[in-house]
Scaffold this active site. Structure first.
Site, PDB file in Angstrom:
ATOM      1  N   HIS A 119      13.877  -3.988 -18.686  1.00  0.00           N
ATOM      2  CA  HIS A 119      14.316  -5.275 -18.130  1.00  0.00           C
ATOM      3  C   HIS A 119      13.964  -6.365 -19.132  1.00  0.00           C
ATOM      4  O   HIS A 119      12.863  -6.379 -19.690  1.00  0.00           O
ATOM      5  CB  HIS A 119      13.611  -5.535 -16.791  1.00  0.00           C
ATOM      6  CG  HIS A 119      13.888  -6.894 -16.210  1.00  0.00           C
ATOM      7  ND1 HIS A 119      12.971  -7.929 -16.269  1.00  0.00           N
ATOM      8  CD2 HIS A 119      14.979  -7.393 -15.581  1.00  0.00           C
ATOM      9  CE1 HIS A 119      13.479  -8.991 -15.676  1.00  0.00           C
ATOM     10  NE2 HIS A 119      14.703  -8.693 -15.253  1.00  0.00           N
ATOM     11  N   HIS A 165      16.025 -15.662 -22.380  1.00  0.00           N
ATOM     12  CA  HIS A 165      15.891 -15.768 -20.937  1.00  0.00           C
ATOM     13  C   HIS A 165      16.276 -17.188 -20.572  1.00  0.00           C
ATOM     14  O   HIS A 165      15.514 -18.121 -20.805  1.00  0.00           O
ATOM     15  CB  HIS A 165      14.461 -15.442 -20.508  1.00  0.00           C
ATOM     16  CG  HIS A 165      14.336 -15.103 -19.070  1.00  0.00           C
ATOM     17  ND1 HIS A 165      13.150 -15.157 -18.387  1.00  0.00           N
ATOM     18  CD2 HIS A 165      15.249 -14.696 -18.157  1.00  0.00           C
ATOM     19  CE1 HIS A 165      13.337 -14.790 -17.123  1.00  0.00           C
ATOM     20  NE2 HIS A 165      14.608 -14.504 -16.978  1.00  0.00           N
TER      21      HIS A 165
END
Length: 564
Positions: A119, A165
């Site tokens: 992830h 991110h």
């Protein structure tokens, strides 16, 4: 290693005698059983291998080969106690067979396998402010991870693509750099396929640019399906050394939104490591309603229509594993289309809620389709969750933050030590029953015990060589325990444990060593996790690993395993 001195105060020192490693009493007793006049011959060893080590096919030639590689030069006729003990505690006698390569059937569709899944694979640390880099991607691939996640965004000038991110302080890395690193390291640990999951936040022109990057970087390595959607996933065997792209089809792709960091520090750290070695893994049955309400929704996959309706066809044609949730609720998400397969993503808390009402339905969905589970948004520290919740419901892609550490990640690493460490573990038959007369597996139903694992922990050694002499205690040698063995670098416990197992195919044995500290919290002394189905019976040497999953040079335990 005869004596060791510890400074207690300015004028006082303590000296401790350091015993040499010697066989514990049960090993001495076994040696006496399988030897004559203090010598274990090849015939004796062959009998020991069959009867104690449960290696039914062990031959006299196997026993002789072990002796040639291990026996002391002054005992050519066979083992004495010392050399027998060295063999048992040596690198050639591990708990998992070092020569056992891929042995699961690899010809079934991808949906029949648990897949080692990362992830936010590009992050070097926490989810809010760490650097984005190709380094953690390379490290994950070298450890056998088979699914790499990249969040792709326009760069500030909107003419190139960054990996980061989104809406955080993480510093970006160029997409092309990540793609080239994946190409160069994809098959360093395994020949089985690497899936790249894309969280796409791009305009149509940048999607076209990504398509060109991907095509030019991977060339013939890239698996692009002939049809717009697959009726069944190909097998890992047919996809060896191939790269697979998974994302939502562009016309259906919906903008992702990030969860706003909120809540106090204690809320954020609820599931993270309160201790150096990681908090205990929570059971999905133990979460309270209050805890569920306190969770921030992870909006990583929340859906909102794009204004731009156009599609980059070259980008769409690359998507082999199509993802999407649909507009309805759980019943719609879990519908099985007889003509088309897809990937569904759920956050860890969405899964926890879903299993309470839709357990068998999730299992049936995952028999044909792929379920990806990802960490909730408040895991800013890159901690992880209980992977067994996903696995027991058939979820193939239980996505983990590989840059963190802790007990959940150790279990993940242990599961994928199975099947030669290739990153694909075939799901047990109990999860694949789908015939007209079959009852779909319900993980909440109590099943009868199928087998009992018996474990004896004899002793441990190696800390003296891998740690400074004051690492655990400034004033004395360490006190390692199951029960505390005080002031000893070579603890000998001789303790037995039993574990009744209902679905051993999904079980992982977690082993930890702690060092007792009266005045402070206990120190970490090593860990490993071992897949139950691959444990070798008998007396085995078990090497231990650090919190970050790095194998210690010398630290190991001597243990006995049996299944009854």
């Amino acid at each position: 290693m005869s004596k060791q001195t510890y400074k207690v105060c300015f004028c006082f020192r303590r000296r401790f005698r350091l015993a040499a490693t010697e066989a514990p009493a049960p090993i001495k007793s076994l040696f006496d059983q399988y030897s004559d006049n203090g010598i274990m011959t090849a015939d004796h060893l062959q009998r020991f291998l069959v009867q104690v080590q449960k290696q039914e096919k062990a031959t006299l030639e196997n026993a002789q080969a072990i002796m040639h590689s291990t026996a002391h030069i002054f005992h050519r006729k066979g083992f004495n106690l010392e050399t027998f003990f060295k063999y048992l505690f040596g690198d050639s006698n591990p708990a998992l067979d070092p020569d056992r390569s891929v042995h699961h059937d690899m010809t079934a569709p991808l949906s029949h396998y648990f897949i080692f899944t990362g992830h936010n694979s590009y992050l070097t640390g926490n989810q809010l402010s760490s650097d984005c880099s190709d380094t953690p991607i390379i490290q994950a691939l070298e450890r056998g991870v088979r699914v790499i996640e990249l969040d792709i965004w326009p760069n500030p000038t909107k003419d190139d693509v960054h990996v980061l991110h989104g809406r955080t302080l993480t510093t970006p890395v160029d997409l092309i750099k990540c793609l080239k690193s994946i190409k160069n390291h994809a098959f360093s640990a395994s020949d089985y396929p690497v899936v790249i999951t894309l969280e796409d936040h791009l305009t149509t022109d940048l999607q076209a640019k990504v398509a060109k990057m991907v095509t030019e970087t991977f060339g013939e390595m890239l698996f692009a399906p002939d049809a717009e959607s697959l009726g069944e996933f190909p097998s890992p065997e047919s996809l060896k050394r191939r790269i697979i792209i998974s994302t939502k089809p562009p016309k259906e792709y919906l903008k992702s939104k990030e969860a706003n960091p909120k809540g106090n520090a204690s809320q954020r750290e609820n599931d993270s490591s309160a201790e150096a070695w990681g908090g205990e893994i929570p059971s999905f049955k133990s979460r309270s309603v209050a805890e569920s309400k306190d969770d921030l929704d992870d909006l990583e996959e929340e859906e909102e229509d794009l204004q731009d309706d156009t599609v980059a066809p070259e980008y769409r044609s690359l998507i082999a594993i199509q993802a999407g949730k649909g507009k309805g609720g759980l019943d719609d998400w879990l519908k099985v289309d007889p003509d088309k397969v897809r990937r569904l993503s759920l956050s860890e808390q969405e899964l926890e809620k879903a299993v309470k009402t839709h357990g068998p339905q999730i299992v049936r969905f995952t028999q044909k389709n792929i379920l990806r589970v990802y960490p909730k948004g408040i895991r800013f520290d890159s901690s992880n969750y209980n992977p067994l919740i996903g696995w027991m419901h058939g979820a193939q892609m239980v996505a983990f933050n590989m840059q963190g550490y802790g007990r959940s990640l150790w279990v993940m690493q242990g599961m994928f030590r199975a099947n030669g460490g290739c990153g694909y573990v075939k799901k047990p038959d109990i999860l694949m029953r789908n015939g007209p007369d079959d009852i779909v597996f319900d993980p909440r139903v109590t099943l009868p015990v199928k087998v009992t694992l018996k474990v004896t922990v004899y002793m441990g050694e190696g800390w003296y060589y891998d740690f400074s002499h004051t690492h655990f205690d400034a004033y004395s040698p360490p006190d390692f325990y199951t029960r505390a063995i005080e002031d000893n670098w070579i603890p000998s416990w001789n303790e037995e444990f039993e574990f009744p197992l209902t679905v051993p195919e999904l079980a992982v044995l977690r082993i930890e060593v702690h060092e007792y500290d009266m005045s402070e919290k206990d120190d970490f002394g090593g860990q490993t996790c071992l897949p139950i189905t691959e444990l070798r019976k008998g007396i085995r040497a078990v090497p231990l690993y650090s919190q970050k999953g790095d194998k210690y040079k010398s630290v190991k335990l001597l243990m006995h395993f049996d299944m009854v």
